[in-house]
Design a protein around this motif. Structure first.
Motif, PDB file in Angstrom:
ATOM      1  N   VAL A 187       0.891  -1.387   0.074  1.00 32.01           N
ATOM      2  CA  VAL A 187      -0.073   0.013  -0.012  1.00 32.01           C
ATOM      3  C   VAL A 187       0.798   1.117  -0.037  1.00 32.01           C
ATOM      4  O   VAL A 187       2.029   1.234   0.512  1.00 32.01           O
ATOM      5  CB  VAL A 187      -0.881  -0.074   1.186  1.00 32.01           C
ATOM      6  CG1 VAL A 187      -1.981  -1.417   1.321  1.00 32.01           C
ATOM      7  CG2 VAL A 187      -0.055  -0.047   2.540  1.00 32.01           C
ATOM      8  N   THR A 188       0.587   2.179  -0.558  1.00 33.05           N
ATOM      9  CA  THR A 188       1.670   3.365  -0.945  1.00 33.05           C
ATOM     10  C   THR A 188       1.309   4.678  -0.412  1.00 33.05           C
ATOM     11  O   THR A 188       2.099   5.306  -0.709  1.00 33.05           O
ATOM     12  CB  THR A 188       1.617   3.347  -2.626  1.00 33.05           C
ATOM     13  OG1 THR A 188       0.407   3.957  -2.983  1.00 33.05           O
ATOM     14  CG2 THR A 188       2.276   2.259  -3.102  1.00 33.05           C
ATOM     15  N   ASP A 189       0.012   5.006   0.248  1.00 31.93           N
ATOM     16  CA  ASP A 189       0.104   6.257   0.977  1.00 31.93           C
ATOM     17  C   ASP A 189      -1.368   6.318   2.034  1.00 31.93           C
ATOM     18  O   ASP A 189      -2.420   6.316   1.567  1.00 31.93           O
ATOM     19  CB  ASP A 189      -0.466   7.242  -0.150  1.00 31.93           C
ATOM     20  CG  ASP A 189      -0.282   8.629   0.364  1.00 31.93           C
ATOM     21  OD1 ASP A 189      -0.598   8.992   1.524  1.00 31.93           O
ATOM     22  OD2 ASP A 189      -0.052   9.634  -0.233  1.00 31.93           O
ATOM     23  N   SER A 190      -0.897   5.869   2.890  1.00 29.90           N
ATOM     24  CA  SER A 190      -1.940   5.649   4.069  1.00 29.90           C
ATOM     25  C   SER A 190      -2.571   6.806   4.500  1.00 29.90           C
ATOM     26  O   SER A 190      -3.637   7.087   5.389  1.00 29.90           O
ATOM     27  CB  SER A 190      -1.297   5.061   5.377  1.00 29.90           C
ATOM     28  OG  SER A 190      -0.133   5.741   5.797  1.00 29.90           O
ATOM     29  N   GLY A 211       3.344   7.196   4.422  1.00 24.79           N
ATOM     30  CA  GLY A 211       3.714   6.919   3.016  1.00 24.79           C
ATOM     31  C   GLY A 211       3.191   5.339   2.736  1.00 24.79           C
ATOM     32  O   GLY A 211       2.303   4.896   3.215  1.00 24.79           O
ATOM     33  N   GLN A 212       4.237   4.769   2.153  1.00 28.97           N
ATOM     34  CA  GLN A 212       4.183   3.540   1.642  1.00 28.97           C
ATOM     35  C   GLN A 212       4.079   2.380   2.793  1.00 28.97           C
ATOM     36  O   GLN A 212       4.903   2.463   3.893  1.00 28.97           O
ATOM     37  CB  GLN A 212       5.096   2.856   0.633  1.00 28.97           C
ATOM     38  CG  GLN A 212       4.850   1.544  -0.123  1.00 28.97           C
ATOM     39  CD  GLN A 212       5.992   1.176  -1.030  1.00 28.97           C
ATOM     40  OE1 GLN A 212       6.845   1.918  -1.271  1.00 28.97           O
ATOM     41  NE2 GLN A 212       5.724   0.127  -1.707  1.00 28.97           N
ATOM     42  N   VAL A 263       7.361   0.113   6.925  1.00 25.51           N
ATOM     43  CA  VAL A 263       6.403   1.223   6.992  1.00 25.51           C
ATOM     44  C   VAL A 263       6.994   2.484   7.027  1.00 25.51           C
ATOM     45  O   VAL A 263       8.117   2.660   7.551  1.00 25.51           O
ATOM     46  CB  VAL A 263       5.417   1.084   8.422  1.00 25.51           C
ATOM     47  CG1 VAL A 263       4.413   2.252   8.351  1.00 25.51           C
ATOM     48  CG2 VAL A 263       5.067  -0.185   8.499  1.00 25.51           C
ATOM     49  N   ASP A 264       6.526   3.501   6.158  1.00 21.09           N
ATOM     50  CA  ASP A 264       7.420   4.785   5.948  1.00 21.09           C
ATOM     51  C   ASP A 264       6.471   5.576   6.875  1.00 21.09           C
ATOM     52  O   ASP A 264       5.379   6.181   6.639  1.00 21.09           O
ATOM     53  CB  ASP A 264       7.410   5.363   4.655  1.00 21.09           C
ATOM     54  CG  ASP A 264       7.916   6.593   4.139  1.00 21.09           C
ATOM     55  OD1 ASP A 264       8.302   7.052   5.340  1.00 21.09           O
ATOM     56  OD2 ASP A 264       8.124   7.120   3.291  1.00 21.09           O
ATOM     57  N   SER A 280      13.374   7.205   8.485  1.00 22.13           N
ATOM     58  CA  SER A 280      11.743   7.357   8.681  1.00 22.13           C
ATOM     59  C   SER A 280      11.071   5.958   8.199  1.00 22.13           C
ATOM     60  O   SER A 280      10.090   5.944   8.204  1.00 22.13           O
ATOM     61  CB  SER A 280      11.178   8.398   7.578  1.00 22.13           C
ATOM     62  OG  SER A 280      11.342   8.059   6.288  1.00 22.13           O
ATOM     63  N   LEU A 281      12.089   4.844   8.339  1.00 22.53           N
ATOM     64  CA  LEU A 281      11.433   3.522   7.986  1.00 22.53           C
ATOM     65  C   LEU A 281      11.102   2.759   9.351  1.00 22.53           C
ATOM     66  O   LEU A 281      12.011   2.939  10.265  1.00 22.53           O
ATOM     67  CB  LEU A 281      12.037   2.902   7.087  1.00 22.53           C
ATOM     68  CG  LEU A 281      12.037   3.408   5.589  1.00 22.53           C
ATOM     69  CD1 LEU A 281      12.780   2.283   4.597  1.00 22.53           C
ATOM     70  CD2 LEU A 281      10.579   3.870   5.059  1.00 22.53           C
ATOM     71  N   PHE A 282      10.171   2.019   9.445  1.00 25.74           N
ATOM     72  CA  PHE A 282       9.929   0.867  10.536  1.00 25.74           C
ATOM     73  C   PHE A 282       9.868  -0.360   9.640  1.00 25.74           C
ATOM     74  O   PHE A 282       9.410  -0.472   8.854  1.00 25.74           O
ATOM     75  CB  PHE A 282       8.663   1.053  11.303  1.00 25.74           C
ATOM     76  CG  PHE A 282       8.479   0.065  12.506  1.00 25.74           C
ATOM     77  CD1 PHE A 282       9.557  -0.072  13.323  1.00 25.74           C
ATOM     78  CD2 PHE A 282       7.239  -0.623  12.305  1.00 25.74           C
ATOM     79  CE1 PHE A 282       9.232  -1.027  14.267  1.00 25.74           C
ATOM     80  CE2 PHE A 282       7.431  -1.742  13.338  1.00 25.74           C
ATOM     81  CZ  PHE A 282       8.279  -1.817  14.207  1.00 25.74           C
TER      82      PHE A 282
END
Length: 622
Positions: A53-56, A112-113, A136-137, A237-239
């Motif tokens: 998925v690209t934009d939560s 984000g994604q 997760v971004d 900024s990633l998990f």
């Protein structure tokens, strides 16, 4: 406080601590998938499944403009959901009190994604085992993420988890070994022991931590949770969350320099995702599975192999699904990438396409209608070949049936019946009819195209001759004979009487004669037909024309009749008045409440040289 109570508290704390790690799975759905997204270039190419998925954030505004939100806001729907939502709020309040942050805080983190991938376990594990990695971004919420991760990790450690660290490429990887696991720290890892017992005033009973830890490990260990450890890192900024450090390391390797082939570089992935991004559906969510690779590495039983042979699924190499949400239409595509000859079930879905449309004799007030072009003899040949190879006794029984039928009636089922079919098969359904039957009956009619009316009449006549008693009662309607099945004294209890008729173009089979009469009223006459309906035409606008099957649906009628039928059956069984802690079916919304927001849909099956594409538009009312 007793030992069992302590064990329960420890187990509950640990489960809550680990539960936060799954929050991103339901955190939202994305915006349009571009040709290549960053996470596709990070996840290794040997992934066994990939969901992106690209934009939560952007999806929230689209959801509020969609039909789903309008339905959600209906008073009847809110009343029906009141009890489950109140129960959910209690759980959320407990979560916040325990952790110091809320479920809503978690849902607001993605910026984000989001991607989830399943990876082969590797040399250290069983061939059927898989590892998982979640990316997760969180964008500008990186600081908030680290604070939440720190609190959740602290809770997990206090509940009995063992925390270790390892360095990779300048990034810190955290490993939480779950209670009951016996894994030793790897080289380079540092261990943080479980924190000392809390003071009594903090809510603990002051019992010995070692005993408590053993009890918690016994109750909440890997055997119950299905996991031995969770691993995560927070680069930038990633998990990144996974089940093995090596999986996280592969992701970090590609994040730093892309030195491992990624799934985004894989030709099969590129081909499949390109297919689901065409034909009218921009992909808000993308799911990809290399089915062929999974089957190749799986240890399948004889029965499994027989099933694959019968349905021809060995030819399927990849599966990809994409869905797009717009204010007044939901679009989705499903692509099955194939290699080699399509057999069995795949043959039914891969006939060379044409500009199919439902027959003109289809009524314009249907709930659903569809048509498919089928190679009947080819399909039967595939089934026979699979039976002969996998179940010789079943194949012998089938051949015996064919020979017995021919000796008794002179009918060759293949040549006289299947050989007389054009391949076009259509079906339509209408709203349930009220009658003496306590269960609503959904009228349907099947229209099977034939080449010769005379040959069809002879074939059915020979089959009917096998019965010692007359099977049908014949009557005339608009110059065509309708044959109603003799129910042995009538269709008691208000049940329908099946019937058939043969026109110059079709064999008609229906649950009752009224459905056939609907068709016969339109044969050679200027009576309103579905193909003249503006909604039918709009449903397929923009979709491919070389289709091998299509389906039109009046979604409003379908949902309304389904809910009302469910309500009738449930009342009849005495269940509508029953209420549980979570739901009260007596408050189920009326079908019209939902239906007034819905419109119609069009679905097509499209044959392509390298696969089968199923594409659909579902329109709603503003």
């Amino acid at each position: 406080m007793g030992q069992s109570s302590v064990s329960f508290i420890r187990r509950a704390r640990f489960a809550s601590a680990i539960g936060f790690l799954a929050w991103v799975v339901v955190a939202g759905v994305p915006r349009r998938l571009e040709a290549t997204e960053r996470f596709e270039k990070i996840v290794p190419a040997d992934a066994l499944a990939f969901v992106s998925v690209t934009d939560s954030v952007a999806i929230q505004s689209r959801f509020r403009a969609s039909v789903y939100f309008r339905i959600w806001q209906e008073k009847e729907v809110q009343k029906f959901l009141e009890k489950p939502l109140s129960q959910l709020q209690v759980a959320k309040d407990k979560f916040r009190a325990e952790f110091g942050f809320s479920v809503d805080d978690l849902l607001e983190l993605p910026q984000g994604q989001i991607a989830l991938a399943l990876m082969p376990k590797g040399e250290s594990g069983h061939e059927k085992d898989v590892d998982a990695v979640l990316l997760v971004d969180v964008g500008s919420n990186a600081g908030k993420l680290r604070d939440i991760v720190s609190k959740a990790t602290e809770k997990a450690v206090s509940a009995g988890a063992k925390r270790t660290e390892r360095e990779f490429g300048g990034e810190k990887i955290i490993v939480l070994e779950l209670p009951g696991a016996t894994k030793s720290p790897s080289a380079g890892e540092t261990t943080s022991a479980s924190k000392p017992a809390k003071k009594a005033e903090e809510g603990d009973d002051g019992l010995d931590d070692e005993a408590d830890g053993e009890s918690a490990a016994e109750d909440a260990g890997p055997s119950n949770l299905g996991l031995k450890q969770v691993v995560f890192a927070t680069p930038g900024s990633l998990f990144v969350l996974g089940t093995e450090p090596t999986v996280i390391e592969k992701v970090l390797t590609n994040l730093k320099g892309h030195s491992i082939k990624s799934i985004g570089d894989d030709e099969d992935f590129q081909r499949a995702t390109r297919r689901i991004s065409t034909g009218g559906a921009g992909a808000d969510i993308v799911a990809y599975v290399p089915l062929g690779s999974i089957l190749d590495r799986a240890s399948l039983s004889k029965d499994d192999e027989q099933g694959l042979a019968l349905f021809g699924l060995r030819a399927v190499r990849t599966l990809a699904y994409g869905v797009g949400l717009e204010p007044d239409v939901v679009k989705w595509n499903l692509f099955a990438g194939t290699r080699g000859e399509k057999k069995g079930l795949l043959r039914l879905l891969s006939t060379r396409g044409s500009a199919l449309q439902v027959p003109r004799v289809t009524p314009d007030d249907v709930v659903a209608a569809g048509i498919a072009s089928i190679d009947w003899l080819g399909f039967l040949g595939d089934i026979e070949s699979a039976l002969q190879a996998t179940t010789p006794e079943g194949y012998a029984e089938w051949q015996g049936f064919l020979q017995q039928t021919k000796s008794k009636t002179g009918l060759d089922l293949k040549a006289d019946l299947l050989g007389n079919l054009t391949g076009d098969v259509s079906l339509f359904t209408k709203p349930p009819t009220a009658g003496a039957s306590p269960i609503p009956i959904t009228p349907f009619v099947v229209l099977i195209g034939h080449k010769s009316k005379e040959r069809m009449e002879q074939a059915i006549g020979k089959l009917a001759a096998l019965s010692p008693q007359p099977l049908f009662t014949k009557r005339d309607y608009n110059g065509v004979s309708i044959n109603e099945f003799n129910m042995g004294g009538g269709a008691g209890g208000g049940m329908p009487t099946p019937a058939y008729a043969i026109t110059d173009e079709h064999l008609l089979i229906s649950v009752n004669a009224s459905g056939i009469e609907d068709v016969l009223r339109r044969v050679g006459k200027d009576v309103p037909s579905l193909i003249d309906n503006a909604r039918y035409k709009a449903a397929f606008a923009g979709l491919p024309a070389n289709r091998s099957a299509l389906m039109f649906g009046d979604d409003a009628k379908s949902v309304e009749t389904s809910l009302d039928s469910f309500r009738s059956i449930f009342y009849m069984l005495g269940g509508m008045g029953e209420a549980s802690n979570w739901i009260d079916f007596a408050l189920l919304p009326q079908g019209s409440t939902i239906a007034k927001h819905l419109g119609y849909s069009g679905l097509e099956v499209v044959h392509e040289d390298d696969g089968i594409l199923v594409t659909s538009n579902a329109f709603s009312k503003k």
